[in-house]
Design an enzyme around this catalytic site. Sequence first.
Site, short mmCIF file in Angstrom:
data_model
loop_
_atom_site.label_atom_id
_atom_site.label_comp_id
_atom_site.label_asym_id
_atom_site.label_seq_id
_atom_site.Cartn_x
_atom_site.Cartn_y
_atom_site.Cartn_z
N LEU A 164 0.85 -1.20 0.00
CA LEU A 164 0.00 0.00 0.00
C LEU A 164 0.88 1.24 0.00
CD1 LEU A 164 -2.42 -1.54 2.61
CD2 LEU A 164 -2.96 -1.13 0.20
N LYS B 93 14.80 0.96 4.74
CA LYS B 93 14.15 1.55 3.55
C LYS B 93 14.18 3.08 3.60
CE LYS B 93 11.74 2.00 -0.15
NZ LYS B 93 12.35 1.75 -1.44
P1 NAD Z 1 0.53 2.67 -5.99
O1 NAD Z 1 -0.20 3.88 -5.58
O2 NAD Z 1 0.80 2.44 -7.43
O3 NAD Z 1 -0.24 1.37 -5.42
C1 NAD Z 1 -0.90 1.31 -4.18
C2 NAD Z 1 -2.18 0.54 -4.38
O4 NAD Z 1 -2.83 0.41 -3.12
C3 NAD Z 1 -3.18 1.25 -5.32
O5 NAD Z 1 -3.60 0.37 -6.34
C4 NAD Z 1 -4.32 1.65 -4.39
O6 NAD Z 1 -5.59 1.64 -5.05
C5 NAD Z 1 -4.22 0.56 -3.33
N1 NAD Z 1 -4.88 0.89 -2.06
C6 NAD Z 1 -4.85 2.05 -1.38
N2 NAD Z 1 -5.58 1.95 -0.25
C7 NAD Z 1 -6.05 0.68 -0.21
C8 NAD Z 1 -6.86 -0.04 0.71
N3 NAD Z 1 -7.33 0.53 1.82
N4 NAD Z 1 -7.16 -1.33 0.43
C9 NAD Z 1 -6.71 -1.92 -0.72
N5 NAD Z 1 -5.94 -1.28 -1.62
C10 NAD Z 1 -5.62 0.01 -1.38
O7 NAD Z 1 1.90 2.65 -5.17
P2 NAD Z 1 3.25 1.82 -5.52
O8 NAD Z 1 4.12 2.66 -6.37
O9 NAD Z 1 2.89 0.44 -5.94
O10 NAD Z 1 3.92 1.82 -4.07
C11 NAD Z 1 3.47 0.96 -3.02
C12 NAD Z 1 4.45 1.07 -1.87
O11 NAD Z 1 5.74 0.62 -2.30
C13 NAD Z 1 4.64 2.51 -1.35
O12 NAD Z 1 4.77 2.49 0.04
C14 NAD Z 1 5.92 2.94 -2.04
O13 NAD Z 1 6.58 3.95 -1.30
C15 NAD Z 1 6.69 1.65 -2.09
N6 NAD Z 1 7.68 1.53 -3.19
C16 NAD Z 1 7.36 1.91 -4.46
C17 NAD Z 1 8.32 1.76 -5.47
C18 NAD Z 1 8.03 2.17 -6.91
O14 NAD Z 1 8.97 2.23 -7.71
N7 NAD Z 1 6.79 2.43 -7.27
C19 NAD Z 1 9.58 1.22 -5.18
C20 NAD Z 1 9.85 0.80 -3.88
C21 NAD Z 1 8.89 0.96 -2.88
#
Ligand code: NAD
Length: 295
Positions: free
Chosen positions: A65, A171
């Site tokens: 999330l 992280k």
């Molecule tokens: P994102 O916004 O693309 O995905 C998050 C998902 O969670 C969305 O699809 C959203 O609809 C869903 N969501 C939100 N609230 C929810 C709930 N209550 N119940 C169910 N689903 C829910 O974000 P992301 O880029 O995939 O990042 C996710 C995590 O990973 C973050 O904490 C981010 O910091 C970390 N991260 C991201 C990356 C990257 O390159 N994108 C790399 C490393 C770490």
Amino acid sequence: MSNITFIGLGHMGNPMAKNLIKAGHEVTVFDVMQPAIDALQKEGAKTAASPTEAVKNAEVIITMLQTGQQVHDVCVGDQGIFNQAPKNVLYIDSSSIEIAISRELHKMAEEKNIAMVDAPVSGGTAGAEAATLTFMVGGSEKNFQRAKPILEKLGKKIVHAGTAGTGQAAKICNNLILGISMIAVSEGFSLGQKLGLDPKKFFEISSNASGQCWSMTSYCPVPGIVEKAPSNHDYKPGFMAKMMLKDLHLAEHAAEDVNAFIPLGAEATELYTRFVEQGNGEVDFSGIINFINQN
Ligand code: NAD
């Protein structure tokens, strides 16, 4: 093969859930966005109408999330999964969140007989797709050993950072470096171009010199250099600038808690705040180079 429930199917969660399906696990998915669920159903995932329904038969639960508040709500909010999860289920939270929230959830999980690890990742969406992520894992040795075979289907480096919350600490520190280094690379390329250097030539030089770093060689903010970098796709994320800003705030708060000096972190927070305030929150974080070019 395990019954795995995956909650949060965004930029990272989608390819991670796909890799678990590919590895032969039975994967049940949930997200608040229906199209995100539909995309995984097409790949062979089972679907659920709520997080509680999704975890009913789970042996392993993974959350990916955006924020600590979301993870907290999903775990222990009104419809929280901690009340419905089968006893002795393994819970892996791979979101990047506050150390304090993570530690609180570890404590509550233990009281409910849920084996938890915090296991945030590094490697971006390309790493998630290729199953080459680095996992930094906090929790007991026993829980780490349970999580490791699952995480090995998603990443190439799985490190036990230490006790509850230390995955998040690792992280936060890693992304402090990333936020600063992306700005450093952007400044170098921006200045180089203004001094008449061809960005491709400068890349050839600096990627083989002491300026070399991940932000340059895997995620170059200048288009036309690193094929898979978001800069080649109109800065479509990838990793949204508002998420980088969230992580920089996590670093600032963590530093305040332990009285650590992070002056470049404070400067990076300031620059990403201005970038996001200009309407770029959902642009990839490497788009900061355009902000630097324009100022
Ligand atoms: P994102 O916004 O693309 O995905 C998050 C998902 O969670 C969305 O699809 C959203 O609809 C869903 N969501 C939100 N609230 C929810 C709930 N209550 N119940 C169910 N689903 C829910 O974000 P992301 O880029 O995939 O990042 C996710 C995590 O990973 C973050 O904490 C981010 O910091 C970390 N991260 C991201 C990356 C990257 O390159 N994108 C790399 C490393 C770490």
